[in-house]
Design a protein around this motif. Sequence first.
Motif, short mmCIF file in Angstrom:
data_model
loop_
_atom_site.label_atom_id
_atom_site.label_comp_id
_atom_site.label_asym_id
_atom_site.label_seq_id
_atom_site.Cartn_x
_atom_site.Cartn_y
_atom_site.Cartn_z
N PHE A 194 4.88 -12.23 0.57
CA PHE A 194 4.72 -12.12 -0.36
C PHE A 194 5.23 -10.52 -0.57
N VAL A 195 5.24 -9.40 0.68
CA VAL A 195 5.66 -8.70 0.76
C VAL A 195 7.12 -8.28 0.20
N TYR A 196 7.09 -6.82 -0.43
CA TYR A 196 8.54 -6.55 -0.70
C TYR A 196 8.92 -4.60 -0.17
N ILE A 197 10.33 -4.95 0.50
CA ILE A 197 10.93 -3.58 1.23
C ILE A 197 12.05 -2.99 0.95
N SER A 198 12.10 -2.40 0.88
CA SER A 198 13.19 -1.13 0.32
C SER A 198 12.85 -0.14 0.59
N PRO A 199 14.02 0.59 0.79
CA PRO A 199 14.05 2.25 1.30
C PRO A 199 13.19 2.69 -0.04
N GLU A 200 12.58 2.40 -1.58
CA GLU A 200 11.62 2.73 -2.20
C GLU A 200 10.41 2.47 -2.18
N ARG A 201 10.09 1.65 -1.30
CA ARG A 201 8.88 1.01 -1.14
C ARG A 201 9.33 0.72 0.10
N PRO A 202 8.51 1.64 0.88
CA PRO A 202 8.26 0.96 2.20
C PRO A 202 7.34 1.04 2.82
N VAL A 203 6.67 0.33 3.60
CA VAL A 203 5.29 0.07 3.88
C VAL A 203 4.49 1.25 5.23
N THR A 204 3.43 1.37 4.79
CA THR A 204 2.55 2.35 5.70
C THR A 204 1.53 1.92 5.64
N ILE A 205 1.32 2.79 7.70
CA ILE A 205 0.60 1.90 8.06
C ILE A 205 -0.70 3.32 8.43
N LEU A 206 -1.81 3.68 7.88
CA LEU A 206 -2.84 4.97 8.41
C LEU A 206 -3.40 4.28 9.13
N LEU A 207 -4.16 5.92 9.46
CA LEU A 207 -5.21 5.65 10.60
C LEU A 207 -6.49 6.75 10.01
N ALA B 172 -3.71 -0.33 5.31
CA ALA B 172 -2.47 -1.12 5.09
C ALA B 172 -1.76 -0.78 3.46
N ARG B 173 -0.70 -0.08 3.44
CA ARG B 173 -0.11 0.61 2.32
C ARG B 173 1.42 -0.90 1.77
N ALA B 174 1.05 -1.71 0.15
CA ALA B 174 3.50 -1.88 0.82
C ALA B 174 2.65 -3.23 -0.64
N TYR B 175 3.97 -2.75 -1.03
CA TYR B 175 4.25 -3.77 -1.94
C TYR B 175 4.46 -5.24 -2.01
N VAL B 176 4.26 -6.02 -3.45
CA VAL B 176 3.70 -7.13 -3.66
C VAL B 176 5.02 -7.59 -4.23
N ASN B 177 5.66 -8.97 -4.17
CA ASN B 177 7.12 -9.09 -4.70
C ASN B 177 7.08 -9.27 -5.92
N ASP B 178 5.49 -10.00 -6.59
CA ASP B 178 4.88 -9.91 -7.19
C ASP B 178 3.50 -9.87 -7.75
N LEU B 179 3.14 -8.63 -8.27
CA LEU B 179 1.90 -8.45 -9.54
C LEU B 179 0.94 -9.33 -9.31
N ARG B 180 1.04 -10.90 -9.39
CA ARG B 180 0.81 -11.39 -9.48
C ARG B 180 -0.15 -12.28 -7.88
N ASP B 181 0.95 -12.24 -7.23
CA ASP B 181 -0.09 -12.43 -5.73
C ASP B 181 -0.56 -11.00 -5.11
N GLU B 182 -0.60 -10.72 -5.50
CA GLU B 182 -2.02 -9.27 -5.21
C GLU B 182 -2.99 -9.57 -4.16
N PHE B 183 -3.65 -10.62 -4.62
CA PHE B 183 -4.90 -10.84 -3.65
C PHE B 183 -4.42 -11.57 -3.00
N VAL B 184 -3.46 -12.64 -3.14
CA VAL B 184 -3.26 -13.68 -1.94
C VAL B 184 -2.44 -12.43 -0.68
N PHE B 185 -1.85 -11.56 -1.07
CA PHE B 185 -1.05 -11.21 -0.20
C PHE B 185 -2.36 -10.27 0.72
N ARG B 186 -2.87 -9.37 0.33
CA ARG B 186 -3.93 -9.65 1.32
C ARG B 186 -4.90 -10.43 1.86
N SER B 187 -5.37 -11.77 1.31
CA SER B 187 -6.05 -12.29 1.73
C SER B 187 -5.07 -12.82 3.22
#
Length: 274
Positions: A206-219, A230-245
């Motif tokens: 479900f993740v979408y990664i690009s130079p403008e949409r990076p994945v960030t892990i914070l402690l 974890a901060r990342a972008y989903v391909n389709d906003l309708r998959d927001e909760f499925v992505f988290r799960s």
Amino acid sequence: MVESEVDAFVTTFGQVDTQTVLVSLAIIAIAVLLAKIVAFLLTKLSEMSWRYRLHLKTIIPLSKVLIYSFAIYYILASIFALSLNQLVLLSGLIGAAIGFGLRNLFEDIAAGVIIVMEKTYQVGDRIEMGKYYGEVKDIGLRATRLVTPDDDLVSAPNNLIFTECVASGNSGSSEMMASLDIYIENDSDIDLAMKILREAVVTSRFVYISPERPVTILLNDHPFYKSLKARAYVNDLRDEFVFRSDITRRTWNEFYKRGIRPPKAHIMSHVENT
């Protein structure tokens, strides 16, 4: 001159017969039907084109405003044959009606026009409006319809934009940031935990990664436990909760294999109470 316009205005409406009323109602019915057909076709077309889905849905509220505006203008200018001065006079009467009890209704209509013109939010956006959160399904002249994560359909008055903050999670884009927090014991292997969480995110379907949409892990370090965000972008906003799960499930499966444990229950209950 004003008195003559008023007299002509009163005379015009005084001569309204049953046929004129029926024709006007028929035009309004046609406008409503046409608006529904246009909305249906644009919705179907948008679902067939993932890339342009939100762009096509943006046209829906604008088309409704244009159709209804043209229908009202046609009724007043052609059916009732009002002159420009009489139309201005009618606008003044409508303004007076606003002051005598229809203010909220006209505030909703004005807010609906502002939302469409300024693109405060668009059909397909995930927004938080007052105490409501969900995907915008329709922007009407009076209310905005949201579908909440629990699949409830909520009609929020448009005039909330005048009194409440509106937050859009994607601002017209099909991608949207989704963040999640995971809590682990204080003595856990932090480097390993962050590596596992990152791998779970970047390998999600479900993740979408690009130079403008990076994945960030914070402690974050807390007195009795540590938290990973974890901060990342989903391909389709309708998959927001499925992505988290999906991320949570796969991360904890790997954590337990590697001996990484969540904080003790009494610690987390203490944190929640404070």
